[in-house]
Design a protein around this motif. Structure first.
Motif, mmCIF file in Angstrom:
data_model
loop_
_atom_site.group_PDB
_atom_site.id
_atom_site.type_symbol
_atom_site.label_atom_id
_atom_site.label_comp_id
_atom_site.label_asym_id
_atom_site.label_seq_id
_atom_site.Cartn_x
_atom_site.Cartn_y
_atom_site.Cartn_z
ATOM 1 N N SER A 11 2.645 4.473 -1.296
ATOM 2 C CA SER A 11 2.201 5.345 -2.385
ATOM 3 C C SER A 11 2.708 6.768 -2.174
ATOM 4 C CB SER A 11 0.666 5.360 -2.376
ATOM 5 O OG SER A 11 0.166 6.525 -2.979
ATOM 6 N N ALA A 53 0.820 -1.223 0.000
ATOM 7 C CA ALA A 53 0.000 0.000 0.000
ATOM 8 C C ALA A 53 0.851 1.269 0.000
ATOM 9 C CB ALA A 53 -0.927 -0.011 1.201
ATOM 10 N N ARG A 111 -3.580 11.049 7.251
ATOM 11 C CA ARG A 111 -2.906 9.850 6.717
ATOM 12 C C ARG A 111 -1.597 9.530 7.430
ATOM 13 N NH1 ARG A 111 -3.592 12.027 1.528
ATOM 14 N NH2 ARG A 111 -5.573 11.279 0.770
ATOM 15 N N PHE A 117 1.007 9.203 -2.108
ATOM 16 C CA PHE A 117 0.068 9.798 -1.155
ATOM 17 C C PHE A 117 0.735 10.042 0.196
ATOM 18 C CE2 PHE A 117 -4.554 8.413 -2.243
ATOM 19 C CZ PHE A 117 -4.792 9.663 -2.754
ATOM 20 N N GLN A 118 1.690 9.164 0.514
ATOM 21 C CA GLN A 118 2.318 9.213 1.841
ATOM 22 C C GLN A 118 3.565 10.092 1.854
ATOM 23 O OE1 GLN A 118 2.694 5.033 1.798
ATOM 24 N NE2 GLN A 118 0.804 4.637 2.903
ATOM 25 N N THR A 164 -1.705 2.259 -5.657
ATOM 26 C CA THR A 164 -1.344 1.427 -4.502
ATOM 27 C C THR A 164 -1.830 2.086 -3.205
ATOM 28 O OG1 THR A 164 0.837 2.454 -4.645
ATOM 29 C CG2 THR A 164 0.646 0.203 -5.475
ATOM 30 N N GLY A 165 -2.030 3.409 -3.246
ATOM 31 C CA GLY A 165 -2.507 4.127 -2.058
ATOM 32 C C GLY A 165 -4.018 4.038 -1.903
ATOM 33 N N SER A 175 -6.413 5.101 -4.138
ATOM 34 C CA SER A 175 -7.248 6.066 -4.864
ATOM 35 C C SER A 175 -7.639 5.471 -6.220
ATOM 36 C CB SER A 175 -6.491 7.369 -5.091
ATOM 37 O OG SER A 175 -5.650 7.253 -6.227
#
Ligand code: HEM
Length: 270
Positions: free
Chosen positions: A115, A113, A139, A117-118, A242-243, A245
């Motif tokens: 991504s 997971a 997050r 995003f992180q 993978t995040g 979305s």
């Protein structure tokens, strides 16, 4: 002087290229989760991005301080440096685009997971510009370095806040509500600010140049978003990220979202 040995005060050893730049540490940080050839490229590119994000944040803080100190020419110089780094960040995507969809698939599931995003530094960069979002902080685990950094930047005035306060000190009638706005709130377009900016563009060459450097910066970030989504489309199509979305579909909603909406709105009115 040239052959004078430099002693590193931290270790009391002779300073070398390797010890100063911590090359051994740096080269030990790439830890692929597979034996697939392309995973090293994927790791190196992301690490290089994070290093540049660190430098951009360092320069953004500087630009804000310079504006707060009314040093607008030096602030412009710093903004120019940030823009030059952003150009490199965009160009680097070309390298990753040499990785085909099938090459990426050889190790994609090993990312689990994990991504972009992180990337807290990317969010910090958005916050420093004025694109604040309390939701995005959720997050990051409470008590982590990332969470602390984001909480600090959420409450801190952004580059846009510093710019408005600078304009007020330059004699422009920036309404008090803007000067005292909640720094944790996202910057929204404002008719009153646009009227001021139109005056700046029409009669104030020094400050209209500063505005142009701010637009350069905003456009540079948008350019990165556009190139990132195109790279995502050509590498994974419409697959989910993978995040978690919707992948490219989600990323497209962020493209063209300006950090400084007023500086874009006035173009039509000039
Ligand atoms: C094969 C290469 C890449 C693919 C397929 C990819 C894919 C994606 C996807 C699908 C997302 C949406 C979030 C999710 O659900 O995961 C995302 C977000 C993101 N990626 Fe990438 N990415 C790639 C390379 C990179 C690189 C090199 C960077 C550089 C740091 C990066 C930074 C980010 C950031 C910062 C976000 C969050 C953007 C936002 O929320 O506005 N990505 N990526």
């Amino acid at each position: 002087m040239a052959d004078k040995q430099l002693i590193d005060p931290a270790t009391a050893e002779t300073l070398t290229y390797g010890s100063y730049l911590r090359i051994d540490d740096l080269l030990s940080l790439q830890r692929p989760r597979s034996t697939e050839h392309d995973e090293i490229l994927f790791i190196v590119i992301h690490q290089v991005y994070e290093l540049w994000f660190k430098e951009v944040l360092h320069e953004m803080d500087r630009a804000r301080q310079l504006l707060e100190g009314d040093e607008s020419y030096r602030a412009q110089h710093t903004l120019k440096r940030i823009l030059t780094i952003l150009k490199v960040l965009v160009a680097q995507l070309d390298i990753l685009e040499t990785m085909t969809p099938l090459e990426f698939l050889t190790f994609r599931e090993r990312l689990e997971a994990a991504s972009g995003f992180q990337s807290d530094q990317f969010r910090q960069l958005e916050f420093a510009l004025g694109l604040k979002s309390e939701h995005a902080i959720g997050r990051f685990p409470e008590g982590s370095r990332a969470r602390h950094a984001l909480e600090r930047r959420l409450r801190e005035p952004s580059l846009w806040d510093a710019f408005l306060r600078y304009l007020a000190r330059e004699g422009y009638p920036v309404p008090a509500a803007h000067l005292r706005r909640d720094p944790a709130a996202r910057v929204e377009a404002s008719q009153e600010i646009q009227e001021i900016l139109i005056k700046v563009y029409r009669g104030d060459p020094k400050n209209s140049e500063l505005c142009e450097r701010m637009v350069d910066l905003d456009e540079g970030v948008q350019e990165w978003r556009y190139r990132h989504v195109k790279m995502v489309e050509r590498t994974i199509g419409t697959k989910r990220g993978t995040g978690g979305s919707a992948g490219a579909e989600y990323l497209k909603t962020t493209v063209g979202r300006p950090a400084f909406p007023d500086l874009w709105e006035i173009r039509t009115k000039l």
